[in-house]
Design an enzyme around this catalytic site. Structure first.
Site, short mmCIF file in Angstrom:
data_model
loop_
_atom_site.label_atom_id
_atom_site.label_comp_id
_atom_site.label_asym_id
_atom_site.label_seq_id
_atom_site.Cartn_x
_atom_site.Cartn_y
_atom_site.Cartn_z
N LYS A 1 2.28 -3.41 6.36
CA LYS A 1 2.69 -3.84 5.32
C LYS A 1 4.20 -3.84 4.52
O LYS A 1 4.49 -4.84 3.72
CB LYS A 1 2.01 -3.13 4.28
N TYR B 1 -0.40 0.30 10.10
CA TYR B 1 -1.46 -0.99 8.63
C TYR B 1 0.32 -0.77 7.37
O TYR B 1 0.55 -2.22 6.87
CB TYR B 1 -2.49 -0.65 8.22
N SER C 1 1.27 -1.13 -0.28
CA SER C 1 0.01 0.17 0.14
C SER C 1 0.90 0.94 -0.43
O SER C 1 2.23 0.93 0.43
CB SER C 1 -0.80 -0.02 1.86
#
Lengths: 324, 324
Positions: A151, A147, A123
């Site tokens: 990732k 997050y 991402s």
């Protein structure tokens, strides 16, 4: 013959990707022999000429991945993740699924012994902090969300296991996907689809940021094409780093609304409300919104030409009154 | 009052650091109340005015860290690691200690609830691959060893847990430390101390690379000073990225040997043999050897002025005939 696994196969990208694979019947020039979809909620099975299996399982459970790999896969799309807002709200949940789930999957892929292609959905949330405002390839990942951190950890593991020859990894940093079908979710960027999707279907939707908020975005059709393209690029072309920024577009919310109005007229815009959200704003303001994804373009990944295309594609592919 | 933990407390940096802390009696202006050393082999306890405990335990075992933290620590030096050569030879061992061990430690530090300072020994091995030949701050970490990958994963977790306020992390990427005391170890860079340390004590030592091989290095005294300095820098000065390249020096093996000869005369050089090693060479050739560590210099970390200093300090601090 190619046997394919999609984790997060019940999510909107997993569903669109499985439909596209079933329509294509082949990937990277090889006929598809089977497709397995796994998700924590039973994935829908698309119409297909080959066998499609749908499994309900949690890859963060240690027993799941070894059982999944009883028949080895040639190509794995690893899409399963706890999304940004949820991973920020529940640190342990994000760590469990996004790090340990990814580790479980990569270890099972390694243990299979056939060095499968692993296409990893990373991402743009890996970027932020001390990075330049316009992000070129090759800057230090400095995520400002859990997050994004999780990732980025997956990217490092993907690179190292590819270098060791355990897998053939390819990591794609997805821009915010807009216009995503379905309902609002726990992604902090959920509104970047909601403020178009809901009004285009006659419903109200709130924009939690101002009209000048700019985002790096891409359309579902482009993402599906790029995920499938990732399986066709020769490994050597990725060089030492298997992970890259995908192409996308920078537009402000106001510019995207203007593009919607250009395609469908002024009605939908009137259904957008404008209440700022003190939880969402700091998360999305920590993301970069302008990139120079030169490596991805060199490797043949596609870019979006306009947000008007995304609006048209939503009407054709995902609107509840779409043509049958 | 400051209670300190050192993981890897039995290693040479852990031992030198604990001696320096015992001599200083305080850190960042606060008196030290206690020091705990943990390692897989019983660490030696230095002479001290305050209580020093030595524990033999493996931080990669899930029960170790929760038990260690029954009394909370204010400052933690996390030095324990499987070194580069060993992590490359045994992937699972490196993952277990360098990733899961670090996760166990960070989780225990988080659970303690006092947001302790965690000083993390990262490594220049996080750099390589697609990065520029001369490494500035802020480039994408592209490690070409499993050790480097695992250290980079620790950096990301340290950053995210600091951002969340769970810990106050500071990550230092150590150059190759030369001249390291003790015996050869499984680090791929072990020879960068051995070819000086052994000849300086009348023993032969093999150089597995050519004389033009250049390395980014620092002396033990400098590393100890920089580890202690890391505890004194205000957290805000680290900015969004808690991890940085430490200062060091770039010299070739030939230049370092010339510096040794300048300090102690020509005898030691004659004890160096020159047999290339096909396992060591590709690992160390994957490391960068020239850096521009501007952030570290801005934050007051020290640089070495010459390798001749390192030779003199070895004679004073670590030579087996050193002054009592």
């Amino acid at each position: 013959m190619t046997n394919i696994l999609i984790t997060g196969g019940g999510g909107f990208i997993g569903q669109k990707l499985s439909q596209a694979l079933c329509r294509a019947g082949s990937i990277a020039g090889n006929p598809i022999s089977g497709l397995t979809l796994v998700d924590i909620v039973a994935p829908k099975i698309p119409q297909s000429e080959f066998a499609v299996a749908a499994l309900t399982a949690d890859i963060s459970h240690p027993a799941t991945c070894p059982a999944l790999f009883e028949t080895p896969f040639d190509v794995i799309f690893h899409l399963a993740a706890v999304v940004s807002g949820a991973a920020e709200a529940d640190f342990d949940l994000g760590m469990r699924v996004n790090i340990f789930g990814t580790l479980n999957l990569l270890e099972a892929a390694r243990a299979a012994g056939n060095a499968p292609i692993v296409i990893y959905a990373s991402s743009v949330a890996v970027h932020g902090g001390e990075e330049p405002r316009i992000v070129p390839d090759g800057v230090e990942l400095n995520p400002q969300t859990s997050y994004g951190c999780q990732k980025a950890v997956g990217e490092l593991l993907l690179n190292d296991m590819s270098r060791k020859g355990y897998i053939d990894g390819r990591g794609l940093r997805l821009p915010t996907v807009s216009i995503r079908p379905g309902r609002a979710n726990a992604a902090a960027s959920s509104f970047m689809s909601g403020i178009f999707r809901e009004p285009l279907q006659g419903e109200k939707s709130n924009c939690p940021v101002g009209p000048d908020f700019a985002i790096w975005h891409t359309a579902p059709r482009t993402i599906i094409a790029n995920l499938m393209h990732a399986a066709t690029v020769p490994a050597a072309q990725f060089g030492y780093n298997r992970c890259l920024n995908l192409p996308g577009r920078t537009d402000t919310v106001a510019e995207m609304i203007a593009a919607m109005t250009q395609v469908v007229g002024p009605e939908p815009e009137r259904l957008i409300t404008w209440e700022r959200d003190p939880v969402i704003e700091p998360i999305v303001n920590g993301w970069r919104n302008h990139f120079r994804p030169e490596k991805a373009i060199r490797l043949g990944f596609q870019a979006d030409r306009s947000f008007a295309d995304s609006v048209r594609w939503f009407m054709e592919d995902d609107h509840r009154d779409k043509p049958a």
